[in-house]
Motif scaffolding. Structure first.
Motif, PDB file in Angstrom:
ATOM      1  N   GLY A 180      -5.620  -4.340 -12.374  1.00  0.00           N
ATOM      2  CA  GLY A 180      -4.139  -3.481 -11.975  1.00  0.00           C
ATOM      3  C   GLY A 180      -3.098  -3.496 -13.125  1.00  0.00           C
ATOM      4  N   LEU A 181      -2.855  -4.570 -12.906  1.00  0.00           N
ATOM      5  CA  LEU A 181      -1.117  -4.950 -13.547  1.00  0.00           C
ATOM      6  C   LEU A 181      -2.298  -6.638 -14.014  1.00  0.00           C
ATOM      7  N   ARG A 182      -1.772  -7.070 -15.190  1.00  0.00           N
ATOM      8  CA  ARG A 182      -1.645  -8.562 -16.520  1.00  0.00           C
ATOM      9  C   ARG A 182      -0.542  -9.102 -16.786  1.00  0.00           C
ATOM     10  N   HIS A 183      -0.549 -10.045 -16.030  1.00  0.00           N
ATOM     11  CA  HIS A 183       0.374 -10.285 -17.105  1.00  0.00           C
ATOM     12  C   HIS A 183       0.967 -11.349 -18.344  1.00  0.00           C
ATOM     13  N   GLU A 184       1.109 -10.812 -19.726  1.00  0.00           N
ATOM     14  CA  GLU A 184       0.213 -11.103 -20.824  1.00  0.00           C
ATOM     15  C   GLU A 184       2.034 -12.405 -21.734  1.00  0.00           C
ATOM     16  N   ARG A 237     -10.540   1.242  -6.635  1.00  0.00           N
ATOM     17  CA  ARG A 237      -9.761  -0.298  -5.644  1.00  0.00           C
ATOM     18  C   ARG A 237      -9.717   0.713  -3.890  1.00  0.00           C
ATOM     19  N   LEU A 238      -9.673   2.387  -4.655  1.00  0.00           N
ATOM     20  CA  LEU A 238     -10.033   3.426  -3.594  1.00  0.00           C
ATOM     21  C   LEU A 238     -11.258   2.912  -2.883  1.00  0.00           C
ATOM     22  N   GLN A 239     -12.593   2.759  -4.332  1.00  0.00           N
ATOM     23  CA  GLN A 239     -13.813   2.650  -3.311  1.00  0.00           C
ATOM     24  C   GLN A 239     -13.917   1.264  -2.868  1.00  0.00           C
ATOM     25  N   ASP A 240     -13.645   0.154  -3.629  1.00  0.00           N
ATOM     26  CA  ASP A 240     -13.497  -1.372  -2.657  1.00  0.00           C
ATOM     27  C   ASP A 240     -13.000  -0.979  -1.330  1.00  0.00           C
ATOM     28  N   TYR A 241     -11.878   0.004  -1.179  1.00  0.00           N
ATOM     29  CA  TYR A 241     -11.236   0.236   0.313  1.00  0.00           C
ATOM     30  C   TYR A 241     -12.048   0.117   1.297  1.00  0.00           C
ATOM     31  N   ALA A 287      -3.409  -3.566  -0.052  1.00  0.00           N
ATOM     32  CA  ALA A 287      -2.809  -2.283  -0.450  1.00  0.00           C
ATOM     33  C   ALA A 287      -1.445  -2.497  -0.992  1.00  0.00           C
ATOM     34  N   PHE A 288      -1.043  -3.622  -0.841  1.00  0.00           N
ATOM     35  CA  PHE A 288       0.753  -4.488  -0.786  1.00  0.00           C
ATOM     36  C   PHE A 288       0.954  -4.767  -2.666  1.00  0.00           C
ATOM     37  N   GLY A 289      -0.342  -5.344  -2.420  1.00  0.00           N
ATOM     38  CA  GLY A 289      -0.762  -5.392  -3.790  1.00  0.00           C
ATOM     39  C   GLY A 289      -1.019  -5.072  -5.201  1.00  0.00           C
ATOM     40  N   ASP A 290      -2.139  -2.991  -4.591  1.00  0.00           N
ATOM     41  CA  ASP A 290      -1.896  -2.409  -5.482  1.00  0.00           C
ATOM     42  C   ASP A 290      -0.452  -1.707  -5.519  1.00  0.00           C
ATOM     43  N   ARG A 291      -0.061  -1.520  -4.928  1.00  0.00           N
ATOM     44  CA  ARG A 291       1.175  -0.815  -4.212  1.00  0.00           C
ATOM     45  C   ARG A 291       2.213  -0.970  -5.561  1.00  0.00           C
ATOM     46  N   GLU A 292       1.904  -2.050  -5.972  1.00  0.00           N
ATOM     47  CA  GLU A 292       2.793  -2.861  -7.091  1.00  0.00           C
ATOM     48  C   GLU A 292       2.397  -2.014  -7.915  1.00  0.00           C
ATOM     49  N   VAL A 293       1.807  -2.117  -8.605  1.00  0.00           N
ATOM     50  CA  VAL A 293       0.974  -1.271  -9.870  1.00  0.00           C
ATOM     51  C   VAL A 293       2.688   0.135  -9.378  1.00  0.00           C
ATOM     52  N   TRP A 294       2.338   1.183  -8.321  1.00  0.00           N
ATOM     53  CA  TRP A 294       3.126   2.305  -8.228  1.00  0.00           C
ATOM     54  C   TRP A 294       3.926   2.000  -8.993  1.00  0.00           C
ATOM     55  N   HIS A 332       2.044   5.619   1.204  1.00  0.00           N
ATOM     56  CA  HIS A 332       0.406   5.766   1.543  1.00  0.00           C
ATOM     57  C   HIS A 332       0.236   3.811   1.804  1.00  0.00           C
ATOM     58  N   LEU A 333       0.472   3.800   0.554  1.00  0.00           N
ATOM     59  CA  LEU A 333      -0.288   2.491   0.396  1.00  0.00           C
ATOM     60  C   LEU A 333       0.445   1.360   1.048  1.00  0.00           C
ATOM     61  N   TYR A 334       1.530   1.649   1.563  1.00  0.00           N
ATOM     62  CA  TYR A 334       2.376   0.003   2.478  1.00  0.00           C
ATOM     63  C   TYR A 334       2.209   0.621   3.785  1.00  0.00           C
ATOM     64  N   GLY A 335       1.654   2.245   4.150  1.00  0.00           N
ATOM     65  CA  GLY A 335       1.634   2.023   5.691  1.00  0.00           C
ATOM     66  C   GLY A 335      -0.161   2.204   5.886  1.00  0.00           C
ATOM     67  N   PHE A 336      -0.485   1.749   4.682  1.00  0.00           N
ATOM     68  CA  PHE A 336      -2.430   1.406   4.878  1.00  0.00           C
ATOM     69  C   PHE A 336      -2.292   0.024   5.411  1.00  0.00           C
TER      70      PHE A 336
END
Lengths: 165, 411
Positions: free
Chosen positions: A159-163, B203-207, B152-159, B132-136
């Motif tokens: 997802g996110l990597r920190h380099e 990740r959705l497959q992991d979920y 979900a909160f970690g992956d929300r960080e990507v967005w 949606h990820l927050y709610g999830f």
């Protein structure tokens, strides 16, 4: 997608699904890939576009007062300095919401955002920057203490990597 | 069971029934107050009346985070209300301000250039996924599934990071303004977004493996909190909660705003109307949003990001800055936007459902009245209708599946 969640399962499908859930959890437990940044040993370098603490440059300011007028939180105010005819902006970081309207409306590029965002204060009064104090260079306290800057990289696996930068 | 002797023994069930507030007719209803200190998704209280383990009635007691937003809006210039309404739904800032900006644009007679509409749609979809990820995640922790919460909160960080790259702020973007948007697309955005999409698909497959198809979750969610299409329509439910009950309604289709008419996407609908259906609809919406983002990145037209009427006011030096950095400069006239007297309504589909704005202008620099009807406020009635007759154990499951966000409902 997950259509079969509505089908009545038997013991075997149930067991399979339990095993799949546990295996998925274990896979991530044993994985060494982490998204976490260990602040303050490491500090994310936010780059130019980030809307952090606002830097004011006195030599550029034309005292138009647009920044004070557009501020939605009434954080920016015009101050009269002793011995000066013009008024200059000062900012109250107790109120600032970092919307950046003041920076966008400034016609003289006297205001700009810096990526610094991790400051803390011991007294509320310190958060009010009258024009004399406003014209300062912002430095992240973590960087001052020797934090290593890292940059954020999007990654398909983590997802996110920190380099390290 | 009666006891011998003068006093009732403490172990008798009647002792406990009395403690539970059994009335004279022998009907025992136990009143339980959940909240108001942040029971799970924000400050609110649910007053639950229980008959044994069965919920007789659950009353949502809202208003703990009411900030008089509509009244505050009357005292501010039009542009200053954007950061204000953002704070109703901080997790979905782009969508909630878009509705306001659309209404203001109608009053001003403005229309954003096509590229700006695409950029708005892009941020709106990023926000929808994050919302949606927050709610999830919240739904996960309400079932004691803390892994789902963290993931979900970690992956929300990507967005959130994607939104930050586009706008400069993680949550309070203030990106959509009357006449356009505040920043152009960064150069490396496409690559980053595509990586984020590929990551999320995995990740959705992991979920699915750890949460959705987990037999524990199936047992907690399937056939729990069922609402049927007729009832959902009658109560005026909006958003994924409505679509999970089998009604194909989405403001993006109904209103045809932004770049949506030019994009291809499906509105996920399910017939079951239970907590699992609401969860599956949201997951499918994340997939659809990612497909929309991909299409936007392919189709986005070149051109200005701000309306000519205001861009023209900028001096050449500022125009040069906007062209070279992609960061918009606002003209001074923008502070005091002065629409003609009149009324405007606008609606926008947020992550939680449809938000509705009604602005009355009296021709001054501040709105005379701004009415906001948020999706959470329209969905809060579900607490009463979904929980009746359910077991108490099902309350957190239903609570999580509604995706109610108190600051949004209270405004």
């Amino acid at each position: 997608m997950a259509e079969d969640v509505y089908k009545p399962g038997n013991l075997l499908t149930s067991l399979k699904r339990h095993a799949a859930a546990i295996a998925t959890g274990l896979r991530y437990l044993l994985s060494t890939k982490r998204m976490t940044v260990r602040y303050p040993e490491f500090l994310i370098d936010l780059g130019e576009g980030y809307r952090g603490m606002i830097r004011w440059r006195r030599e550029r300011c034309i005292s138009c007062g647009l920044c004070a007028q557009i501020c939605p939180a009434a954080a920016m105010k015009m101050y009269k300095l002793p011995g000066e005819k013009k008024m200059f902006p000062g900012i109250n970081y107790q109120r600032c919401i970092f919307c950046g309207f003041c920076v966008d409306v400034c016609p003289a590029f006297a205001l700009e955002h810096t990526p610094v965002h991790d400051l803390s204060y011991e007294e509320l009064d310190e958060m009010i920057y009258i024009p004399e104090r406003f014209d300062t260079e912002w430095v992240s306290p973590a960087l001052k203490e020797g934090a290593r800057p890292v940059k954020v990289v999007f990654d398909e696996e983590v997802g996110l990597r920190h380099e390290p930068k | 069971m009666t006891s011998q002797g003068s006093s009732e023994p403490r172990a008798s069930p009647y002792f406990w029934y009395r403690l539970m507030g059994r009335d004279e007719e022998g009907y025992d209803v136990y009143e339980l107050f959940i909240g108001p200190q942040h029971p799970a998704s924000g400050h609110m209280r649910i007053i639950v009346r229980l008959d044994g383990d069965i919920i007789v009635d659950a009353e949502p007691d809202i208003g703990y985070v009411h900030r008089t937003m509509e009244k505050l809006a009357e005292g501010r210039e039009y542009i200053k209300n954007i950061p204000l309404f953002e704070r109703a739904t901080i997790i979905d800032a782009a969508n909630i301000t878009w509705g306001y900006v659309r209404a203001v644009e109608q009053l001003l007679g403005l229309e954003a250039p096509p590229r700006a509409e695409y950029l708005r749609t892009l941020l709106a979809e990023i926000n929808r996924i994050a919302s949606h990820l927050y709610g999830f995640g919240i739904a996960g922790i309400m079932l004691n599934h803390s892994t789902m919460f963290m993931w979900a909160f970690g992956d929300r960080e990507v967005w959130v990071q994607l939104a930050e790259d586009l706008t400069g702020a993680r949550l309070t973007h203030s990106y959509i303004i009357p006449g356009g948007v505040r920043r152009n697309l960064p150069q490396d955005f496409r690559e980053k977004a595509l990586k984020a999409i590929r990551y999320m698909e995995k990740r959705l497959q992991d979920y699915e493996r750890i949460f959705v198809k987990n037999p524990v979750i199936i047992a907690r969610y399937v056939d729990v909190g069922v609402i049927k299409a007729d009832e959902a329509k009658r109560l005026g439910i909006v958003g994924p909660n409505l679509r999970a009950a089998g009604v194909r309604y989405d403001a993006r289709i109904a209103e045809k705003y932004g770049a949506y008419p030019e994009l291809e996407f499906e509105i996920p609908v399910r017939e079951e109307g239970d907590a699992m259906a609401r969860l599956l609809v949201r997951i499918e919406e994340i997939r659809q949003s990612m497909s929309i983002i991909k299409q936007i990145l392919d189709k986005i037209p070149d051109g200005p990001i701000f309306h000519e009427k205001y861009y023209r006011m900028l001096p050449p030096k500022l125009k040069e800055f906007v062209e070279s950095t992609g960061r918009l400069k606002l003209p001074g006239a923008f502070i005091r936007l002065k629409p003609e007297p009149g009324e405007a309504v606008a609606r926008v589909e947020m992550g939680h459902g449809e938000v509705f704005y009604h602005i009355v202008s009296d021709g001054s620099i501040k709105p005379y009245r701004v009415r906001v009807i948020t999706p959470a406020f329209r969905n809060v009635v579900l607490y009463r209708y979904l929980t009746r007759g359910a077991r108490f154990m099902d309350l957190p499951a239903i609570y999580g599946s509604i995706d109610y966000f108190p600051p949004e409902g209270d405004r």
